[in-house]
Design a protein around this motif. Sequence first.
Motif, PDB file in Angstrom:
ATOM      1  N   GLU A  11     -30.422   4.020  -0.765  1.00 54.69           N
ATOM      2  CA  GLU A  11     -31.776   4.467  -0.386  1.00 54.69           C
ATOM      3  C   GLU A  11     -32.232   5.585  -1.311  1.00 54.69           C
ATOM      4  N   SER A  21     -32.928   4.392  -4.875  1.00 55.60           N
ATOM      5  CA  SER A  21     -34.213   3.710  -4.919  1.00 55.60           C
ATOM      6  C   SER A  21     -35.368   4.721  -4.917  1.00 55.60           C
ATOM      7  N   ARG A  67     -38.109   5.140  -7.831  1.00 55.83           N
ATOM      8  CA  ARG A  67     -39.506   4.884  -7.466  1.00 55.83           C
ATOM      9  C   ARG A  67     -40.409   6.077  -7.752  1.00 55.83           C
TER      10      ARG A  67
END
Length: 441
Positions: free
Chosen positions: A11, A14, A18
């Motif tokens: 998580e 990511s 991002r």
Amino acid sequence: MSETNLKDMAELVSLCKRRGFIFQSSEVYGGLQSCWDYGPLGVELKNNLKQTWWKSMTLRDDVVGVDASIFMHPTVWKASGHVDGFNDPMIDCKSCKERYREDKIDPTQPCPKCGAKDSFTEARDFNLMFKTHFGPVEDSSAIVYMRPETAQGIFVNFLNVQTTMRKKLPFGICQIGKAFRNEITPGNFIFRTREFEQMEMQYFCKPGTQKDFMEKWKEIRYQWHIENGLRPEKLRWHPHGPDELAHYADAAMDIEYEFPHGWGEMEGIHSRTDFDLKQHQEFSGKKLEYVDQEDGNKKYIPYVVETSVGCDRSLLAILCDAYRLENEGDKENERTVLRLHPKLAPIKVAVLPLVKKEKLDVPARQLFEDLQKDYKAEYDTAGSIGKRYRRQDEIGTPFCITFDFDSLEDNAVTIRNRDSMVQERVAIDKVKDYLKDKLKF
Ligand code: ATP
């Protein structure tokens, strides 16, 4: 409101990608294993972290800084013991060829990758130093090493610093810099990589006083992590037992953090005795003694207490700790927020005109440009205001300022707090004072 901590490193990886914190190195070529690049927000966060460490070390009269070169005379690494002893025991799975550090797995169990039983080779020592060649001739006389720790650059400069800065014991020398280790099993994002940054300090003291300074520095260093916002329940001490203690140390304690993959060392505090200076004196043939004017000009080699924290590892702990998922599953109210300490947040304040209209854009931009003189700020007009808030929450921006149509009438803006989401109306000419008060550290 419900909130959950980071459950899984994926998580965070990511989010980091991002939002421009950390990218896989050489991604367009398929990446290079365990190498990572800090993006625009990552480098701000890292610089802020280094700043807090540097300030905590050098804004005192007994510690000074250096910035030593990465390449050093190859004999340095003979003297320090790294050429002969900086090894990890390595084993291979004969079936799938995966390589492991023997001390990190149970070799009596099946291979964690392919499940083969009794398939491990005997353990072999593997030296973790990267070798390269200096100059145009690639023969063995030109071999140099990429430093595996920054500490030796401090030891070999001990007398240079002590005499030029007229330092008396006890005093410390600190440094931030890259270190390289050819780790057998790198992984867990930036936890274990082959290229990383260390923030180290060597505190030179009179033999016999090292225990007291070890205690003192343990306290200071633990406090630093707390002041960065880490939750105390996620930190613990790990004392080194006799079998773990490095050959040069008479005591060692690690500060560990509970990462999603388990407890892991973040910082080591080591009482390194006079080992390193003695070795350099012997190998270089140069006296590295201190003349103690306060003790009848007695000459001796100082003892050393070292504090050594990985910059990337402590940054990882900070990101893991700050990560929260609020109101999971509730479409309207779910949000991910990085509750970074404001002093570490890459962006301190974002200015967001309610809608993209010139009427709002001109004065809002003016406010942004004014704030940017004092703070790393962002100006964002793209998308709905809700989406823009969510983006700032995810990158840990402590304050968002919304400029709306009323602002044109009442010369005031709305300031939204990242954590409480409470909004306050503040006069435009008071915004700087407001931020100054909230962002003082
Ligand atoms: P480990 O047991 O995890 O390999 P170590 O005991 O070898 O670590 P030290 O030599 O004491 O680590 O280094 C001091 C600090 O440098 C560590 O606490 C860690 O924060 C950081 N560090 C060491 N190796 C790495 C690495 N490969 N990648 C990232 N940080 C590292």
